[in-house]
Design an enzyme around this catalytic site. Structure first.
Site, mmCIF file in Angstrom:
data_model
loop_
_atom_site.group_PDB
_atom_site.id
_atom_site.type_symbol
_atom_site.label_atom_id
_atom_site.label_comp_id
_atom_site.label_asym_id
_atom_site.label_seq_id
_atom_site.Cartn_x
_atom_site.Cartn_y
_atom_site.Cartn_z
ATOM 1 N N ASP A 86 0.989 -1.099 0.058
ATOM 2 C CA ASP A 86 -0.065 0.040 0.123
ATOM 3 C C ASP A 86 0.965 1.177 0.258
ATOM 4 O OD1 ASP A 86 -2.145 1.334 0.044
ATOM 5 O OD2 ASP A 86 -2.970 0.920 1.751
ATOM 6 N N ASP A 121 -3.753 7.421 -3.549
ATOM 7 C CA ASP A 121 -4.960 7.976 -3.862
ATOM 8 C C ASP A 121 -5.384 8.715 -2.552
ATOM 9 O OD1 ASP A 121 -4.778 5.084 -2.761
ATOM 10 O OD2 ASP A 121 -6.955 5.239 -2.465
ATOM 11 N N CYS A 273 -12.965 -25.383 16.301
ATOM 12 C CA CYS A 273 -12.047 -25.431 15.392
ATOM 13 C C CYS A 273 -10.797 -26.658 15.222
ATOM 14 C CB CYS A 273 -11.247 -24.180 15.207
ATOM 15 S SG CYS A 273 -10.017 -23.670 14.037
HETATM 16 ZN ZN ZN Z 1 -8.352 -22.653 15.433
#
Ligand code: ZN
Length: 524
Positions: A86, A121, A273
Site C-alpha cells: 500500500d 490515492d 475449530c
Molecule cells: Zn483454530
C-alpha cells in the site's frame, strides 16, 4: 500481467495472476504484515498458513528503512510469495496527510521490488460531506492520470483505487473513469468502516456498483475485508483479492474468529475449530498461558480460519454451489441476512456471470434462494426463447406430481394416454415452485429435473412463482386450462388469475381429473 480465469460461479471466479514470474491463485486473502510488529513471522505464512501473498505498507517501510542500501522487500520480510504494497493512502485516511509525494512513493515501490503496488490515492473515508467525497474521487482520478507515465513499463502490477464511499453515483463514476486507464488491478477503497459498523447492505451496494462499472477482465480488490464471514458474499460479487489485519487486531482483543461470527475468547467453553492451534488444546490451556503467548496463538488461529474459508469459497465456485454458501454464511449475522436481500437485487448480474450445468442438483431452502442463477436464467430463457410446438393451440397447466421428472409420473402418463385424441393440440405444463411453468418438453432437462425445494413454500416463493407463471402466460397467449390441486401455490395462482382461464380443481391426476379436463377441452 496475465489474469487467467479457470472457473466461475455467480460473479465469483477462480483465476491466476502472474506477476514477475510468480503465480497467485485467486480469490486470495493477504494478511497485512507490519514489518515493525510481526505478529506471525512472514517466513511461516506460506508453509504453515498457505498464504501466497501478503500486503505491507511501503510508506512505513520507507520511513524506517529508507537509508538501508539496496533494500529488497522480499528479503526484508523473508517471504518469497507475492508482496503487495500500500502507498500510505491509509495513513492519509487516519492522519489527514503523509510526508511523501506520489512520485516518491511510486518510485520507492518500484525500487524495493513490490509486486502489486498502489498509487497515492485519497481515500473517501466515512461520515464525510458529499463535497469531500467528490473531492476524493476527483483527486484520486487526477493522481491516477498523473501516475500513468511513472508506472508504464514497470513489471509491477499497479492498482487503480475506486473511491466514492456510500455515494453510489460517485462510486460508479470513479470506477468507470479509472477503468478507462491502463491499470492492472482495481480496488474498492474505504469499505473498512462500513464493515466495522456491520453495514453489510451498504457494502453490497458499494461493491456491486464498483464491480459493474470497472473492467470485468481485471482483478478487483476489496480493501480491508478480512473477516471470513464476508468472503463468500464478496467473492460472489466478483472480488478477487482481500486484505486485512483483522486476524492480528482481533487477537489483541482476544477475539476469536469463526466463519459464523466472532467470539470473545473468554466466552469460549470449547474451541470450535480443527486448526493446528485448536486441535489439541482446550480454552483452559490457552487461558493458562501468558497473555502475549495466548494472543499470538489466537492470531494464528484467526489466520488459519481465514485461509480455510477461502478454500471453502473456492471449492464452492468449483462445484457451482457458491450461492448456497453465501446463504449459509448470511445466517451468521442479521445484517448479513439483510445484505443477502440487497444482493438479491443484483441477481440478474449474478446469473450472467454463472456458467451452466455443473452436474449438481439444486437446493432451494427459502425465498433467499430465489436469487439463484438457475431460477433467474430458467425464467428468462422460458419467456424469451421457449416456443410451444406450433401445432398445439391449447395449454393445460397441471399441479406438479410428487416425483421428478414430472413428465414420467405414472398418473400423468396415464392422463396423457387417455386424452390421446387431443395430444396433437395440447401442451402440458407443470406448475412448479420456484420456477413457474415447466413445459412437459423441459421437465427432463436441467435445472427442472434436478432440484429439491423445502416445503411448505414461504410467501415470497409463492408470489415469485405465480409472478413467473403470469409473465409467461401474458407474453405467450394461448387457450389455457388449469387443473389444480388445493395447494397454497395453486390457490394463489387461481386467485391472481381471477377467472381469466377455465380452471378445474382436482384431487390427483386420475380419472376424475381426466373427466373434468375433458369437459373443459370440449368447450374451450
Ligand atoms: Zn483454530
Amino acid at each position: 500481467m496475465s489474469f487467467e480465469l479457470r472457473d466461475r460461479d455467480l460473479l465469483g471466479r477462480i483465476g491466476r495472476i502472474t506477476v514477475k514470474g510468480k503465480t497467485l491463485e485467486t480469490p486470495a486473502f493477504m494478511p497485512v504484515v507490519n514489518p515493525l510488529i510481526e505478529t506471525i513471522l512472514p517466513n511461516r505464512l506460506r508453509k504453515e498458513f498457505g498464504c501466497d501473498i501478503l500486503i505491507t505498507n511501503s510508506y512505513i517501510i520507507r520511513n524506517h528503512f529508507q537509508d538501508v542500501p539496496d533494500l529488497e522487500l522480499h528479503k526484508l520480510l523473508d517471504f518469497d510469495g507475492v508482496v503487495m504494497t500500500d502507498s500510505g493512502a491509509y495513513q492519509i485516511l487516519v492522519y489527514g496527510e503523509v510526508e511523501v509525494t506520489q512520485p516518491e512513493i511510486i518510485d520507492w515501490q518500484k525500487k524495493i521490488g513490490s509486486d502489486i503496488s498502489v498509487i497515492l490515492d485519497i481515500p473517501t473515508g466515512w461520515d464525510v460531506p458529499r463535497e469531500t467525497v467528490e473531492y476524493t474521487v476527483e483527486e484520486t482520478l487526477k493522481r491516477a492520470e498523473a501516475a500513468l507515465p511513472l508506472i508504464e513499463d514497470t513489471p509491477n502490477l499497479w492498482v487503480g483505487p475506486i473511491q466514492g464511499g456510500k455515494h453510489l453515483d460517485l462510486v460508479a463514476k470513479s470506477a468507470k473513469k479509472i477503468g478507462e486507464m491502463p491499470f492492472d488491478v482495481h480496488a474498492l477503497g474505504s469499505p473498512t468502516e462500513v464493515m466495522e459498523r456491520y453495514m453489510y447492505p451498504v457494502l453490497v451496494d458499494m461493491a456491486m456498483t464498483a464491480k459493474l462499472n470497472a473492467p470485468i477482465e481485471r482483478p478487483i480488490h476489496l480493501f480491508g475485508a478480512g473477516h471470513p464471514n464476508i468472503f463468500a458474499m464478496s467473492v460472489a460479487m466478483g472480488y478477487d483479492l482481500f486484505d486485512s489485519a483483522a486476524y492480528a487486531l482481533f487477537a489483541k482483543d482476544e477475539r476469536y474468529l469463526t466463519n459464523r461470527g466472532t467470539y470473545l475468547f473468554k466466552d469460549l467453553q470449547y474451541l470450535p475449530c480443527g486448526c493446528p492451534i485448536c486441535r489439541n488444546r482446550s480454552p483452559e490451556d490457552l487461558r493458562d498461558m501468558p497473555q502475549h503467548e495466548r494472543q499470538r496463538l489466537i492470531a494464528e488461529h484467526n489466520l488459519h480460519v481465514t485461509m480455510a474459508e477461502m478454500q471453502t469459497v473456492k471449492q464452492a465456485i468449483y462445484e457451482g454451489s457458491l450461492w448456497d454458501l453465501v446463504e449459509t454464511r448470511a445466517k451468521g449475522h442479521a445484517e448479513m441476512t439483510s445484505a443477502l436481500k440487497t444482493l438479491s437485487k443484483y441477481s440478474k448480474y449474478l446469473e450472467e456471470g454463472s456458467p451452466g450445468f455443473k452436474g449438481k442438483g439444486i437446493f432451494y431452502y427459502d425465498y433467499h434462494s430465489l436469487a439463484k442463477p438457475e431460477v433467474i436464467r430458467y425464467q428468462r430463457k422460458l419467456v424469451e426463447n421457449y416456443r410451444k410446438p406450433a401445432n398445439k393451440d391449447t395449454r393445460i397447466l397441471l399441479t406438479t406430481p410428487n416425483r421428478k421428472p414430472y413428465s414420467r409420473n405414472q398418473g400423468f402418463k396415464k392422463l396423457k394416454k387417455e386424452l390421446k385424441e387431443y395430444s396433437d393440440r395440447v401442451e402440458y405444463c407443470f406448475i412448479a415452485a420456484p420456477y413457474g411453468l415447466i413445459p412437459e418438453n423441459l421437465a427432463e432437462t436441467y435445472p427442472t429435473s434436478q432440484y429439491q425445494i423445502a416445503e411448505p413454500l414461504d410467501y415470497e416463493t409463492i408470489q415469485h412463482t405465480v409472478g413467473n407463471i403470469i409473465e409467461y402466460l401474458e407474453k405467450h397467449p394461448a387457450k389455457t386450462i388449469i387443473a389444480y390441486k388445493d395447494t397454497p401455490l395453486d390457490q394463489e395462482l387461481i386467485k391472481q388469475l381471477d377467472g381469466k382461464y377455465p380452471a378445474v380443481l382436482i384431487n390427483e391426476i386420475d380419472n376424475d381429473a381426466k373427466e373434468a379436463i375433458l369437459k373443459q377441452l370440449t368447450t374451450i
